[in-house]
Design a protein around this motif. Sequence first.
Motif, short mmCIF file in Angstrom:
data_model
loop_
_atom_site.label_atom_id
_atom_site.label_comp_id
_atom_site.label_asym_id
_atom_site.label_seq_id
_atom_site.Cartn_x
_atom_site.Cartn_y
_atom_site.Cartn_z
N ARG A 16 0.83 -1.21 0.00
CA ARG A 16 0.00 0.00 0.00
C ARG A 16 0.86 1.26 0.00
O ARG A 16 0.60 2.20 -0.76
CB ARG A 16 -0.93 -0.02 1.22
CG ARG A 16 -1.96 1.09 1.19
CD ARG A 16 -2.91 1.00 2.35
NE ARG A 16 -2.46 1.94 3.35
CZ ARG A 16 -2.63 1.82 4.65
NH1 ARG A 16 -3.24 0.79 5.15
NH2 ARG A 16 -2.20 2.74 5.48
N ARG A 19 2.66 1.89 -3.35
CA ARG A 19 1.76 2.53 -4.32
C ARG A 19 1.63 4.02 -4.03
O ARG A 19 1.70 4.85 -4.94
CB ARG A 19 0.37 1.87 -4.28
CG ARG A 19 0.24 0.66 -5.15
CD ARG A 19 -1.21 0.23 -5.32
NE ARG A 19 -1.97 0.13 -4.09
CZ ARG A 19 -1.98 -0.92 -3.27
NH1 ARG A 19 -1.26 -1.98 -3.56
NH2 ARG A 19 -2.70 -0.91 -2.17
N SER A 20 1.42 4.36 -2.76
CA SER A 20 1.28 5.78 -2.40
C SER A 20 2.54 6.57 -2.73
O SER A 20 2.47 7.67 -3.27
CB SER A 20 0.98 5.93 -0.90
OG SER A 20 -0.29 5.43 -0.59
N CYS A 21 3.68 6.00 -2.38
CA CYS A 21 4.96 6.70 -2.60
C CYS A 21 5.33 6.78 -4.07
O CYS A 21 6.12 7.64 -4.45
CB CYS A 21 6.07 6.02 -1.82
SG CYS A 21 5.92 6.19 -0.03
N SER A 22 4.78 5.91 -4.89
CA SER A 22 5.08 5.99 -6.32
C SER A 22 4.25 7.09 -6.99
O SER A 22 4.59 7.53 -8.08
CB SER A 22 4.83 4.65 -7.01
OG SER A 22 3.47 4.31 -6.98
N ARG A 23 3.19 7.54 -6.34
CA ARG A 23 2.34 8.60 -6.90
C ARG A 23 2.81 10.00 -6.50
O ARG A 23 2.60 10.95 -7.25
CB ARG A 23 0.90 8.42 -6.44
CG ARG A 23 0.21 7.34 -7.20
CD ARG A 23 -1.27 7.26 -6.85
NE ARG A 23 -1.55 5.87 -6.56
CZ ARG A 23 -2.11 5.41 -5.46
NH1 ARG A 23 -2.50 6.23 -4.53
NH2 ARG A 23 -2.29 4.14 -5.29
N ARG A 24 3.37 10.15 -5.31
CA ARG A 24 3.86 11.45 -4.86
C ARG A 24 4.96 11.25 -3.82
O ARG A 24 5.13 10.16 -3.31
CB ARG A 24 2.73 12.31 -4.30
CG ARG A 24 2.12 11.78 -3.01
CD ARG A 24 1.27 12.82 -2.35
NE ARG A 24 2.09 13.58 -1.41
CZ ARG A 24 1.64 14.07 -0.28
NH1 ARG A 24 0.39 13.95 0.04
NH2 ARG A 24 2.44 14.73 0.52
N GLU A 25 5.68 12.33 -3.53
CA GLU A 25 6.78 12.27 -2.57
C GLU A 25 6.25 12.30 -1.14
O GLU A 25 5.33 13.07 -0.83
CB GLU A 25 7.74 13.45 -2.76
CG GLU A 25 8.55 13.40 -4.03
CD GLU A 25 9.61 12.33 -4.03
OE1 GLU A 25 10.00 11.83 -2.95
OE2 GLU A 25 10.04 11.96 -5.13
N TYR A 26 6.84 11.50 -0.29
CA TYR A 26 6.58 11.52 1.14
C TYR A 26 7.92 11.54 1.86
O TYR A 26 8.90 10.96 1.38
CB TYR A 26 5.81 10.27 1.60
CG TYR A 26 4.37 10.24 1.18
CD1 TYR A 26 3.40 10.91 1.91
CD2 TYR A 26 3.97 9.54 0.05
CE1 TYR A 26 2.07 10.88 1.52
CE2 TYR A 26 2.65 9.50 -0.35
CZ TYR A 26 1.70 10.18 0.40
OH TYR A 26 0.39 10.15 0.02
#
Length: 161
Positions: A16, A19-26
């Motif tokens: 999960r 997927r989130s980190c591949s969409r935007r920077e964290y």
Amino acid sequence: MSVSDTSSDFERLLSRFMRSCSRREYCTSDIKRRLSAAGDSVHAERLISALKKDGFVDDARYARSYCRDKALLSGWGAAKIRYNLVSKGIAGDVIEEALSEVDDRAVCGQLDAMVSRKWKEIRRRHPELPRSGCVARLLRFACGRGYSYGEVMESMERNGL
């Protein structure tokens, strides 16, 4: 709970967050905050290590992206950007390096446009104010955006105000 349940929970979380980190920077603190909000702080350190190892989380890359976006898109000055990155737990040397990569000419042009636009707005809304009152309002506004007194005064000179 068996070991396989714990392992599958970790894999599900890892997937999960990948997927989130591949969409935007964290940044690291964003991941920790999201995990604690979801009540999944059991796997936090292991998950963050895995995300960093695979390149999904990188605080230096996050700082560069954040500086570029906030300076060029939001019109923030270095002080406000620095303050927000420090509050996210980014190291000071990483912040300074990221700020040094921002295009100074673009930031200067953006500051000039903002100062000119705000000056006209202040003069239109408050025609009775003396020049010193308008300058004070403009300084408060620009300093709230993270620009220094000197930067604002130089911009006013460049704009002929």
